[in-house]
Write a protein that holds these residues in place. Structure first.
Motif, PDB file in Angstrom:
ATOM      1  N   GLN A  12       0.834  -1.197   0.000  1.00 22.02           N
ATOM      2  CA  GLN A  12       0.000   0.000   0.000  1.00 22.02           C
ATOM      3  C   GLN A  12       0.873   1.254   0.000  1.00 22.02           C
ATOM      4  O   GLN A  12       0.605   2.205  -0.731  1.00 22.02           O
ATOM      5  N   ALA A  86      -9.494   1.152  -4.346  1.00 21.60           N
ATOM      6  CA  ALA A  86      -8.368   1.111  -3.409  1.00 21.60           C
ATOM      7  C   ALA A  86      -7.403   2.257  -3.687  1.00 21.60           C
ATOM      8  O   ALA A  86      -6.915   2.918  -2.774  1.00 21.60           O
ATOM      9  N   GLY A  89      -8.687   5.626  -2.581  1.00 16.09           N
ATOM     10  CA  GLY A  89      -8.483   5.748  -1.142  1.00 16.09           C
ATOM     11  C   GLY A  89      -7.064   6.169  -0.811  1.00 16.09           C
ATOM     12  O   GLY A  89      -6.831   6.981   0.074  1.00 16.09           O
ATOM     13  N   LYS A  93      -9.231  10.201  -1.129  1.00 15.14           N
ATOM     14  CA  LYS A  93     -10.620  10.473  -1.494  1.00 15.14           C
ATOM     15  C   LYS A  93     -11.542   9.567  -0.701  1.00 15.14           C
ATOM     16  O   LYS A  93     -11.347   8.353  -0.648  1.00 15.14           O
ATOM     17  N   THR A  94     -12.536  10.114  -0.054  1.00 12.47           N
ATOM     18  CA  THR A  94     -13.502   9.332   0.698  1.00 12.47           C
ATOM     19  C   THR A  94     -14.687   9.011  -0.202  1.00 12.47           C
ATOM     20  O   THR A  94     -15.238   9.899  -0.848  1.00 12.47           O
ATOM     21  N   LEU A  95     -15.072   7.757  -0.258  1.00 15.99           N
ATOM     22  CA  LEU A  95     -16.188   7.330  -1.097  1.00 15.99           C
ATOM     23  C   LEU A  95     -17.518   7.613  -0.404  1.00 15.99           C
ATOM     24  O   LEU A  95     -17.615   7.588   0.820  1.00 15.99           O
ATOM     25  N   TYR A 100     -19.789   2.947  -1.954  1.00 11.12           N
ATOM     26  CA  TYR A 100     -19.486   1.717  -1.207  1.00 11.12           C
ATOM     27  C   TYR A 100     -20.410   0.590  -1.665  1.00 11.12           C
ATOM     28  O   TYR A 100     -19.987  -0.557  -1.798  1.00 11.12           O
ATOM     29  N   ARG A 116     -11.042  10.313   7.968  1.00 11.24           N
ATOM     30  CA  ARG A 116     -10.898  10.857   6.617  1.00 11.24           C
ATOM     31  C   ARG A 116      -9.738  11.851   6.576  1.00 11.24           C
ATOM     32  O   ARG A 116      -8.913  11.837   5.659  1.00 11.24           O
ATOM     33  N   ASN A 119      -6.496  10.011   6.565  1.00 15.83           N
ATOM     34  CA  ASN A 119      -6.225   9.451   5.235  1.00 15.83           C
ATOM     35  C   ASN A 119      -5.731  10.530   4.272  1.00 15.83           C
ATOM     36  O   ASN A 119      -4.811  10.303   3.488  1.00 15.83           O
ATOM     37  N   GLU A 120      -6.347  11.707   4.339  1.00 12.60           N
ATOM     38  CA  GLU A 120      -5.924  12.814   3.483  1.00 12.60           C
ATOM     39  C   GLU A 120      -4.503  13.253   3.839  1.00 12.60           C
ATOM     40  O   GLU A 120      -3.695  13.542   2.949  1.00 12.60           O
TER      41      GLU A 120
END
Length: 191
Positions: A12, A86, A89, A93-95, A100, A116, A119-120
């Protein structure tokens, strides 16, 4: 044993770093006149390297376009390629809940705001130094807020992984070594 694990980036982490490399090479190629083959060759070389390192380049190209295009583009494309979800992400970017569901995950929902933001931040940590949003002070949230702290936490997780990968790049062969990046759409050997 901990040292061995720190020297081995996760797939990843490698994918996130390679997405940043492709984005930078694409930008450079787009900024250069179409007749300038050196930028095109560099982009081909980056794609050859990232493919050799396990990145699904077609999905990576689409994921980079989706992030730029926004929700409507993501909605249209998520039905076609599952793997892109994937990579999107990894780009921070949040789905949406509907997206989903397209992936067969109706119980899942968008990440909590602080998750979120983390993740950003992690995605920003993988950006190359000359990219916008590539510095800790580029935090889009109030530094003292929960989201601001989560963004910084994510950034500080992604940056050392990116730096490890950058250090490893010095030992890689030149792009195109062994003929991997030769040709522009050569169809030799295809039936």
């Amino acid at each position: 044993m901990t040292t061995a694990q720190q020297n081995e980036p996760t797939q990843q982490a490698l994918d996130a770093f390679n997405l940043a490399r492709i984005r930078a090479a694409q930008k450079e190629a787009a900024d250069v006149n179409e007749t300038n083959n050196s930028a095109k060759n560099k982009l081909r070389g980056v794609f050859a390297i990232t493919q050799g390192q396990g990145l699904h380049n077609d999905a990576a190209r689409d994921a980079l376009k989706l992030v730029e295009g926004g929700e409507a583009d993501i909605d249209a494309f998520c039905e076609k390629v599952r793997k892109i979800g994937a990579y999107v992400g990894l780009l921070g970017k949040t789905l949406t809940p509907r997206q989903y569901e397209l992936f067969g995950m109706p119980a899942a929902g968008p990440a909590p705001e602080d998750e979120r933001a983390e993740n950003e931040g992690r995605a920003a940590g993988f950006r190359l130094d000359d990219e916008p949003g590539s510095k800790e002070q580029d935090n889009p949230y109030e530094v003292g807020s929960q989201k601001g702290q989560a963004w910084i936490k994510g950034f500080r997780k992604g940056r050392p992984e990116r730096n490890t990968l950058l250090a490893m790049q010095k030992t890689e062969p030149e792009a195109g070594a062994g003929g991997a990046a030769k040709g522009d759409g050569d169809d030799e050997g295809k039936a």
